[in-house]
Design an enzyme around this catalytic site. Sequence first.
Site, PDB file in Angstrom:
ATOM      1  N   ASP A 247      40.117  45.399  40.733  1.00 40.70           N
ATOM      2  CA  ASP A 247      41.684  45.791  41.525  1.00 40.70           C
ATOM      3  C   ASP A 247      42.709  45.375  40.593  1.00 40.70           C
ATOM      4  O   ASP A 247      42.522  44.351  39.820  1.00 40.70           O
ATOM      5  CB  ASP A 247      41.879  44.777  42.510  1.00 40.70           C
ATOM      6  CG  ASP A 247      40.649  45.070  43.800  1.00 40.70           C
ATOM      7  OD1 ASP A 247      40.844  46.224  44.276  1.00 40.70           O
ATOM      8  OD2 ASP A 247      39.778  44.120  44.246  1.00 40.70           O
TER       9      ASP A 247
ATOM     10  N   ASP B 239      37.614  43.851  35.161  1.00 45.56           N
ATOM     11  CA  ASP B 239      38.095  43.460  36.397  1.00 45.56           C
ATOM     12  C   ASP B 239      38.017  44.783  37.202  1.00 45.56           C
ATOM     13  O   ASP B 239      38.174  45.904  36.570  1.00 45.56           O
ATOM     14  CB  ASP B 239      39.341  42.653  36.392  1.00 45.56           C
ATOM     15  CG  ASP B 239      39.587  42.513  37.810  1.00 45.56           C
ATOM     16  OD1 ASP B 239      38.674  42.078  38.770  1.00 45.56           O
ATOM     17  OD2 ASP B 239      40.882  42.273  38.187  1.00 45.56           O
TER      18      ASP B 239
END
Length: 211
Positions: free
Chosen positions: A11, A9
């Site tokens: 953020d 991922d």
Amino acid sequence: MTVCAVLFDVDGVLLDSAAAHRKVWNTWSLARGLDPERVWQLTFGRRPEDTVKDAAAHLDPIVERQVLDELLGRETDSIRPVDGAAELLRELSGSLWAIVTSGDRAFVEPRFAAAGLPLPVVRVYGGDVEHAKPAPDCFALAAARLGVAASACLVVEDAPAGIHAAVAAGCTVIGLTTTHPEESLQHAHMRATSLAEVRSLLVTQGLLTSP
């Protein structure tokens, strides 16, 4: 099956963008007469338009996404790489890895460049799938683009929605406690408090060698 690829991922995992996103969502929420704290809790690991649908069903999510993108575009100096991100990604050079994010290409790629982070060949963005996190589609797509089974992928995620998506896709998941407490990430197979700990877990999975 042996794990042979890493899916990150963005953020909260590779980019520390929480302050920028919090500012954007607070501004938007107050302008729409919504509770900023309630809205903020709906944002993690999800596309902005999906958050809008849940937070304010009376608003047009497409229109509001444009407003949110404009606000986020103004946030440049407050986004930094997570400690250890650049070093870890450089170590993975030549290995199979990808980014899988609910974010947008137009936001992510300039931020990677500004942060000095390398981009992988395989990049899956929120707009690349019909059903975004917590649906498993994004991780299944990343695995397919890498040419491996989802069960051969190790995912690094910080948000419950992303963890649910990765588990549903059949991946092995490391829950990184950068934005959520450990108890919120209980569905992950492993947990880590930093990218240094993630690196150690990658070593145990045979994806990196010990220094």
